[in-house]
Scaffold this motif. Sequence first.
Motif, PDB file in Angstrom:
ATOM      1  N   ILE A  27      48.333  34.543  46.678  1.00 19.92           N
ATOM      2  CA  ILE A  27      49.431  34.768  45.747  1.00 19.92           C
ATOM      3  C   ILE A  27      50.700  34.165  46.330  1.00 19.92           C
ATOM      4  O   ILE A  27      51.127  34.521  47.426  1.00 19.92           O
ATOM      5  CB  ILE A  27      49.621  36.271  45.467  1.00 19.92           C
ATOM      6  N   ALA A  28      51.261  33.229  45.622  1.00 23.25           N
ATOM      7  CA  ALA A  28      52.490  32.606  46.099  1.00 23.25           C
ATOM      8  C   ALA A  28      53.656  33.336  45.466  1.00 23.25           C
ATOM      9  O   ALA A  28      53.634  33.665  44.283  1.00 23.25           O
ATOM     10  CB  ALA A  28      52.501  31.145  45.710  1.00 23.25           C
ATOM     11  N   LEU A  29      54.645  33.643  46.243  1.00 22.52           N
ATOM     12  CA  LEU A  29      55.817  34.340  45.710  1.00 22.52           C
ATOM     13  C   LEU A  29      56.977  33.370  45.646  1.00 22.52           C
ATOM     14  O   LEU A  29      57.135  32.513  46.515  1.00 22.52           O
ATOM     15  CB  LEU A  29      56.183  35.495  46.648  1.00 22.52           C
ATOM     16  N   THR A  30      57.773  33.515  44.583  1.00 27.69           N
ATOM     17  CA  THR A  30      58.961  32.682  44.467  1.00 27.69           C
ATOM     18  C   THR A  30      60.165  33.608  44.345  1.00 27.69           C
ATOM     19  O   THR A  30      60.645  33.891  43.259  1.00 27.69           O
ATOM     20  CB  THR A  30      58.870  31.784  43.218  1.00 27.69           C
ATOM     21  N   PRO A  31      60.621  34.117  45.472  1.00 24.93           N
ATOM     22  CA  PRO A  31      61.719  35.085  45.387  1.00 24.93           C
ATOM     23  C   PRO A  31      63.019  34.402  44.995  1.00 24.93           C
ATOM     24  O   PRO A  31      63.253  33.255  45.358  1.00 24.93           O
ATOM     25  CB  PRO A  31      61.814  35.653  46.796  1.00 24.93           C
ATOM     26  N   GLN A  32      63.815  35.109  44.256  1.00 29.79           N
ATOM     27  CA  GLN A  32      65.108  34.576  43.811  1.00 29.79           C
ATOM     28  C   GLN A  32      66.007  35.755  43.447  1.00 29.79           C
ATOM     29  O   GLN A  32      65.569  36.897  43.480  1.00 29.79           O
ATOM     30  CB  GLN A  32      64.901  33.676  42.599  1.00 29.79           C
ATOM     31  N   VAL A  33      67.235  35.458  43.106  1.00 33.08           N
ATOM     32  CA  VAL A  33      68.148  36.533  42.735  1.00 33.08           C
ATOM     33  C   VAL A  33      67.827  36.973  41.312  1.00 33.08           C
ATOM     34  O   VAL A  33      67.826  36.169  40.379  1.00 33.08           O
ATOM     35  CB  VAL A  33      69.601  36.054  42.825  1.00 33.08           C
ATOM     36  N   VAL A  34      67.478  38.250  41.130  1.00 32.77           N
ATOM     37  CA  VAL A  34      67.172  38.745  39.775  1.00 32.77           C
ATOM     38  C   VAL A  34      68.098  39.909  39.439  1.00 32.77           C
ATOM     39  O   VAL A  34      68.385  40.743  40.296  1.00 32.77           O
ATOM     40  CB  VAL A  34      65.696  39.202  39.633  1.00 32.77           C
ATOM     41  N   HIS A  35      68.531  39.952  38.182  1.00 35.71           N
ATOM     42  CA  HIS A  35      69.389  41.052  37.742  1.00 35.71           C
ATOM     43  C   HIS A  35      68.525  42.255  37.457  1.00 35.71           C
ATOM     44  O   HIS A  35      67.619  42.207  36.628  1.00 35.71           O
ATOM     45  CB  HIS A  35      70.171  40.642  36.502  1.00 35.71           C
ATOM     46  N   ALA A  36      68.799  43.328  38.166  1.00 34.95           N
ATOM     47  CA  ALA A  36      67.978  44.533  38.040  1.00 34.95           C
ATOM     48  C   ALA A  36      67.961  45.034  36.589  1.00 34.95           C
ATOM     49  O   ALA A  36      66.898  45.361  36.051  1.00 34.95           O
ATOM     50  CB  ALA A  36      68.518  45.607  38.977  1.00 34.95           C
TER      51      ALA A  36
ATOM     52  N   PRO B  35      73.929  49.299  36.973  1.00 37.70           N
ATOM     53  CA  PRO B  35      75.161  48.551  37.249  1.00 37.70           C
ATOM     54  C   PRO B  35      74.926  47.062  36.973  1.00 37.70           C
ATOM     55  O   PRO B  35      73.971  46.500  37.503  1.00 37.70           O
ATOM     56  CB  PRO B  35      75.420  48.777  38.740  1.00 37.70           C
ATOM     57  N   PRO B  36      75.767  46.427  36.143  1.00 36.72           N
ATOM     58  CA  PRO B  36      75.474  45.068  35.679  1.00 36.72           C
ATOM     59  C   PRO B  36      75.407  44.047  36.810  1.00 36.72           C
ATOM     60  O   PRO B  36      74.668  43.079  36.740  1.00 36.72           O
ATOM     61  CB  PRO B  36      76.635  44.746  34.737  1.00 36.72           C
ATOM     62  N   SER B  37      76.163  44.327  37.909  1.00 36.35           N
ATOM     63  CA  SER B  37      76.188  43.318  38.980  1.00 36.35           C
ATOM     64  C   SER B  37      75.019  43.468  39.945  1.00 36.35           C
ATOM     65  O   SER B  37      74.845  42.653  40.855  1.00 36.35           O
ATOM     66  CB  SER B  37      77.492  43.457  39.756  1.00 36.35           C
ATOM     67  N   LEU B  38      74.206  44.530  39.785  1.00 35.90           N
ATOM     68  CA  LEU B  38      73.161  44.807  40.777  1.00 35.90           C
ATOM     69  C   LEU B  38      72.029  43.786  40.697  1.00 35.90           C
ATOM     70  O   LEU B  38      71.401  43.616  39.656  1.00 35.90           O
ATOM     71  CB  LEU B  38      72.621  46.227  40.560  1.00 35.90           C
ATOM     72  N   THR B  39      71.827  43.091  41.816  1.00 36.37           N
ATOM     73  CA  THR B  39      70.764  42.082  41.841  1.00 36.37           C
ATOM     74  C   THR B  39      69.838  42.339  43.021  1.00 36.37           C
ATOM     75  O   THR B  39      70.240  42.898  44.033  1.00 36.37           O
ATOM     76  CB  THR B  39      71.333  40.660  42.001  1.00 36.37           C
ATOM     77  N   ALA B  40      68.599  41.934  42.826  1.00 36.25           N
ATOM     78  CA  ALA B  40      67.620  42.040  43.921  1.00 36.25           C
ATOM     79  C   ALA B  40      67.159  40.641  44.264  1.00 36.25           C
ATOM     80  O   ALA B  40      67.294  39.717  43.463  1.00 36.25           O
ATOM     81  CB  ALA B  40      66.437  42.888  43.493  1.00 36.25           C
ATOM     82  N   PHE B  41      66.618  40.501  45.474  1.00 37.79           N
ATOM     83  CA  PHE B  41      66.062  39.214  45.853  1.00 37.79           C
ATOM     84  C   PHE B  41      64.549  39.372  45.839  1.00 37.79           C
ATOM     85  O   PHE B  41      63.954  39.978  46.737  1.00 37.79           O
ATOM     86  CB  PHE B  41      66.562  38.809  47.240  1.00 37.79           C
ATOM     87  N   ALA B  42      63.909  38.862  44.759  1.00 41.57           N
ATOM     88  CA  ALA B  42      62.477  39.118  44.579  1.00 41.57           C
ATOM     89  C   ALA B  42      61.872  38.083  43.638  1.00 41.57           C
ATOM     90  O   ALA B  42      62.584  37.333  42.972  1.00 41.57           O
ATOM     91  CB  ALA B  42      62.274  40.512  43.984  1.00 41.57           C
ATOM     92  N   ASP B  43      60.544  38.071  43.616  1.00 45.68           N
ATOM     93  CA  ASP B  43      59.843  37.246  42.637  1.00 45.68           C
ATOM     94  C   ASP B  43      59.840  38.035  41.325  1.00 45.68           C
ATOM     95  O   ASP B  43      59.264  39.125  41.260  1.00 45.68           O
ATOM     96  CB  ASP B  43      58.417  37.000  43.131  1.00 45.68           C
ATOM     97  N   PRO B  44      60.508  37.530  40.264  1.00 44.47           N
ATOM     98  CA  PRO B  44      60.711  38.352  39.060  1.00 44.47           C
ATOM     99  C   PRO B  44      59.384  38.776  38.419  1.00 44.47           C
ATOM    100  O   PRO B  44      59.261  39.910  37.938  1.00 44.47           O
ATOM    101  CB  PRO B  44      61.510  37.446  38.129  1.00 44.47           C
ATOM    102  N   GLU B  45      58.389  37.882  38.461  1.00 45.36           N
ATOM    103  CA  GLU B  45      57.098  38.197  37.843  1.00 45.36           C
ATOM    104  C   GLU B  45      56.439  39.379  38.547  1.00 45.36           C
ATOM    105  O   GLU B  45      55.924  40.297  37.933  1.00 45.36           O
ATOM    106  CB  GLU B  45      56.213  36.935  37.894  1.00 45.36           C
ATOM    107  N   ARG B  46      56.476  39.321  39.907  1.00 45.16           N
ATOM    108  CA  ARG B  46      55.829  40.382  40.706  1.00 45.16           C
ATOM    109  C   ARG B  46      56.597  41.695  40.593  1.00 45.16           C
ATOM    110  O   ARG B  46      56.010  42.764  40.576  1.00 45.16           O
ATOM    111  CB  ARG B  46      55.754  39.977  42.188  1.00 45.16           C
ATOM    112  N   LEU B  47      57.916  41.593  40.478  1.00 45.44           N
ATOM    113  CA  LEU B  47      58.729  42.795  40.313  1.00 45.44           C
ATOM    114  C   LEU B  47      58.352  43.495  39.004  1.00 45.44           C
ATOM    115  O   LEU B  47      58.140  44.709  38.962  1.00 45.44           O
ATOM    116  CB  LEU B  47      60.214  42.404  40.329  1.00 45.44           C
TER     117      LEU B  47
END
Length: 720
Positions: free
Chosen positions: A553-562, A590-602
Amino acid sequence: MASTVFDSDALYRLLVTQVEDYAIFALDTEGHVRTWNPGAERLKGYSAQEIIGESFTRFYPPEAQAAGRPQMLLAEAARTGHASDEGWRVRKDGSRFWASVLITALHDDEGKHVGFAKITRDLTARRESEDRARQLAAEESAHAASRMLTVELEQANEQLQETLADAEEARDALAAAERFARGILESIADPFVVLGPDWTYRFVNPPAARMIAQSPGQNADGIVGRSVWDAYPDILGTDFERQMRRAASDRVAVTFEAKSPRRMLWSLLHCYPLPDGGLAMQWRDITKQKRAEEAARFLAQASDVFNQSLDYETTIDQVARLVVPTLADWCSVQIADENGTLRQVVVAHLDPSKADLARRLDADYPADGNASFGAYNVLRTGKPELYTEIPDELLVAAAHDAEHLRISRELGLNSAMIVPLSVEGGTRGVMTLVAAESGRRYDDQDLELAIGLAHRVATAVQNAELHRAAREAQRMAEDANRAKSEFLATMSHELRTPLNAIAGYVDLLRLGIRGPINAEQSAYLDRIERSEKYLLSLIHDVLSFAKMEAGRIALTPQVVHAGAVLDDVASLMRPQFADARVHFDVEECPPSLTAFADPERLRQILLNLLTNAVKFTPAGGRVRMSCREEDDSVCFSVEDSGSGIPPDKQESIFQPFVQLGRYDSSGKAGSGLGLAISRDLARAMEGDVSVESEVGRGSTFTLTLPRQAVRSIEEEALQP
Ligand code: ADP
């Protein structure tokens, strides 16, 4: 009744005439004798006729007369009324006595000075006893001093430095002390020499003479008078020479260590400048201690080598390189194979052609496995062998034939050690160290060092083997795991094809293409369809788990808006909550809250958690999804009012295929893989999934993910 005897004139007469212990006489102002009593006659040996009218100075010895002592005493008595004195006086016969003298000035009735009365007492006897006492005391202190000196002499070796410093101070007394000093020097157990300002030997004590006699080409008898540079030209240009010259020219005591250039001996030398410009030199053999230090350093270096590599051939090779030429001209390491045959792992020699020769020798003339000495004997017994010398007989005994003997002789072997490579399990091989060109001869101390080294080599070999075995086992386990995952992936794929066919035919039947279906048949079709869906989701889980395990499984983490992710999954899940009649809220994020994750896997993880929540919450219950910021993390929570999980199961539910109960096929069934996959995914993204729960009240599952890129997650996830 008063007697006339006590009338003063009579008393005077009696005193003067009868008192024999005191010489009592009168002198006129010039010092001529005027009266003379029997005591004076007895003491001084003159009769009254002889002495009256003569000067009193004759009673004094010539040295006192020369010093004007008699006149000084009279003058003092005339001035003050009295004078007293103790000193030698001379009798008529010239003999001397020790006298105590009191002189009193005499005056007439008008107070005019008319002369002197002199009373003299012989104190010779008293003085002699005093002298004796003084002498006894002096003798006693001389004894004490000599006793002390004896003790000091015993300590003289250690205290040489002080002794010499003292000697320097006592320069004036040097002549008198020389005999003693020589005695001290002779008694010093360490070698000691005195060199003159011209660097010639002046004095050589017996230990120094012995040492000089031992050095090749030296004659201790003829050394005195020779120049040190003539006797030991090897010293010239070395630190040894520099230090000696420094002591002499700077007039300072110098202590230094030196290695004799020809013999491998270490000395600790003290040089003391002497007042005449020469040098006193004392030294001590510290070879043993130096070699122990060298050995410790050497072993530490060897340990470093062992720590650097776990590959055993490399390790042994490096050790051999360390040993040559510090400890040996040749070094070979042989390890026994399964049949007990020694195999040469390494031969080291500074000259590679010689190393080749040794390798050839070993191949062409393998050592005799049954010999009572040599490598195989050491391997068998585990006991080291030391050959301080290698006599020709030994070469003859070990030679296979004339050619072998010729080559062995050519190698010029001088001294050798064969030490076992032993670990707890036994002896694994042997290490052979040989001295040839260096002319070195091994002794017990060298053997000890070699044994220490061999022990480390053996341990390193064992570690390398253990490491190799562990690596092998790990590789096998990984291979097995990969095979299992591949099998699962293939199986899942193969299962999906017939399931698709089942779903397709159910659809066709429902459409009534092959004739109408009644209500009961339709209910059966529903059941077939549910089972098909269940199987399909099961296969999906197994497939993703297998892929995950296989590292595919390849992960493509990026900044995602929670907030966006929450909205997404909420809209996907709402129909299921409605079906199950479970109340579902999503808290504002909170609108500014972001995570660093692969959006699909999240999304996949949140869907898993929500699916579980709806599955394990009875109708009428509630589920709430929220997110918040915590330190460097973002936390997503799914809270339900469902059945809850007993504390002892809260960890195991994250293990693959763990389910807490059996469920019917009404939709509550699962694969037991959801949480395992979720946690694996979360961890692959530097996060985690955890649970808090109470049976009967509900559970809260929390997914934690980093807020910012921690490090390259992709890189890590791609590692097999
Ligand atoms: P599955 O749900 O497919 O059985 P999971 O790995 O998702 O597999 O869950 C493992 C087990 O953990 C479930 O079978 C269930 O017993 C328990 N579990 C998971 N989520 C909940 C929850 N929200 N409430 C109660 N139990 C749960």
